[in-house]
Design an enzyme around this catalytic site. Structure first.
Site, PDB file in Angstrom:
ATOM      1  N   VAL A  27      -0.214 -10.587   6.706  1.00 54.19           N
ATOM      2  CA  VAL A  27       0.644 -11.722   6.315  1.00 54.19           C
ATOM      3  C   VAL A  27       1.361 -12.353   7.510  1.00 54.19           C
ATOM      4  CG1 VAL A  27       0.951 -11.081   3.886  1.00 54.19           C
ATOM      5  CG2 VAL A  27       2.545 -10.181   5.608  1.00 54.19           C
TER       6      VAL A  27
ATOM      7  N   TYR B 280      14.640  -6.957  14.829  1.00 54.66           N
ATOM      8  CA  TYR B 280      14.517  -6.692  13.385  1.00 54.66           C
ATOM      9  C   TYR B 280      15.690  -7.326  12.637  1.00 54.66           C
ATOM     10  CZ  TYR B 280      14.064  -3.832   9.100  1.00 54.66           C
ATOM     11  OH  TYR B 280      13.932  -3.395   7.800  1.00 54.66           O
TER      12      TYR B 280
ATOM     13  N   SER C 241      17.131  -6.705   4.715  1.00 54.75           N
ATOM     14  CA  SER C 241      17.674  -5.394   5.099  1.00 54.75           C
ATOM     15  C   SER C 241      19.177  -5.540   5.297  1.00 54.75           C
ATOM     16  CB  SER C 241      17.057  -4.937   6.412  1.00 54.75           C
ATOM     17  OG  SER C 241      17.809  -3.872   6.968  1.00 54.75           O
TER      18      SER C 241
ATOM     19  N   ASN D 127       7.554  -8.460   0.762  1.00 54.18           N
ATOM     20  CA  ASN D 127       8.062  -7.130   1.105  1.00 54.18           C
ATOM     21  C   ASN D 127       7.516  -6.599   2.432  1.00 54.18           C
ATOM     22  OD1 ASN D 127       8.978  -4.200   0.390  1.00 54.18           O
ATOM     23  ND2 ASN D 127       6.768  -4.046   0.692  1.00 54.18           N
TER      24      ASN D 127
ATOM     25  N   SER E 290       0.825  -1.218   0.000  1.00 54.11           N
ATOM     26  CA  SER E 290       0.000   0.000   0.000  1.00 54.11           C
ATOM     27  C   SER E 290       0.855   1.263   0.000  1.00 54.11           C
ATOM     28  CB  SER E 290      -0.934   0.016   1.223  1.00 54.11           C
ATOM     29  OG  SER E 290      -0.200  -0.189   2.415  1.00 54.11           O
TER      30      SER E 290
END
Ligand code: NAP
Length: 243
Positions: free
Chosen positions: A60, A151, A138, A86, A10
């Protein structure tokens, strides 16, 4: 016409990938979790330019939602040829402040989602002996980011998943690759001040931050049929920040 699903599309990098893929002639499924208006506007704009797009709302990080999303796709076109994993969230916290809930949310959204989507996409790809899976990791998964341990762990996991799955699916005509972006100007950086961003740009050898289009162009290259000899790779798109 090939069908492509882009998760987390989005806004930001996913939206840019969707636009570029649609312009390149793919029928794109724009997945998102909560930004209804942004996803619908993007899809409308793509269609108004004469290309093909459809939005699918699904979280997701939830395996049942992913199953539901893939059944909608199966009804619409049979299955997808290209999967771009993604969708992702980030959080900056000292390691000692990370709660179980923080850890589980980041791991579910940034790593388990890749597992869930690949699991649903693969049977169709294996049957047709063709597929392209592109995972957005990343550079912090490569080198580790201070105050982003959860992360970084999730994004490093995406790289491990990419390589192992590439090894397993090589003979099925399916390539699995990873893009490791550097600092890219999107909403994900909204916590940074203009001064922080300037400092990050100065720290980057090419002297600027990346754009969503930088990542989209790399994804499009990996999605092409004639990129069939590239699999199991981590492609850094980071202006030289990590070498
Ligand atoms: P962004 O601008 O914050 O956009 C994130 C997108 O992911 C939104 O479309 C959001 O949808 C969607 N999303 C988040 N959680 C979701 C979920 N559970 N299910 C479905 N969709 C979900 O982020 P971005 O910068 O474009 O990042 C895209 C990817 O690149 C992420 O994986 C990120 O980790 C990675 N990355 C970004 C950078 C950077 O500097 N920007 C650097 C390295 C890697 P809704 O708005 O609808 O919730």
């Amino acid at each position: 016409m090939k069908n492509a699903l882009i998760t987390g599309a989005s806004r930001g990098i996913g939206a840019s990938i969707s636009r570029l893929f649609a312009e390149a002639g793919y029928n794109v499924f724009i997945n998102y979790r909560s930004s209804d208006d942004a996803a619908k506007n993007l899809s409308e704009k793509i269609k108004a330019s004469g290309y093909k797009a459809q939005t699918i709302r699904a979280d997701v990080s939830d395996p049942d939602e992913v199953k539901r999303m893939f059944s909608i796709i199966a009804e619409s076109c049979g299955g997808i040829d290209i999967l771009v994993n993604n969708a992702g969230i980030a959080q900056t916290k000292l390691f000692t402040d990370i709660t179980d809930d923080d850890w589980n949310k980041i791991l579910a959204c940034d790593l388990s989602s890749v597992f869930y989507c690949c699991r649903e996409a693969l049977p169709y790809m294996i049957r047709q002996k063709y597929g392209r899976i592109i995972n957005i990791s990343s550079m912090w998964g490569q080198v580790g980011g201070s105050c982003e341990v959860h992360y970084s762990a999730a994004k490093a996991g995406v790289m491990g998943l990419t390589k192992a799955l590439a090894a397993e699916e090589g003979l099925s005509g399916i390539t699995v690759n990873c893009i490791a972006p550097g600092v890219i100007r999107t909403d994900m950086l909204s916590g940074y001040s203009e001064e922080d961003l300037k400092a990050l740009a100065e720290e980057t050898p090419v002297g600027k931050l990346g754009t969503p289009e930088d990542i989209a162009r790399t994804a499009l290259f990996l999605a092409k049929e004639d990129s069939s000899f590239i699999t199991g790779q981590v492609i850094g798109v980071n202006g030289g920040f990590v070498m």
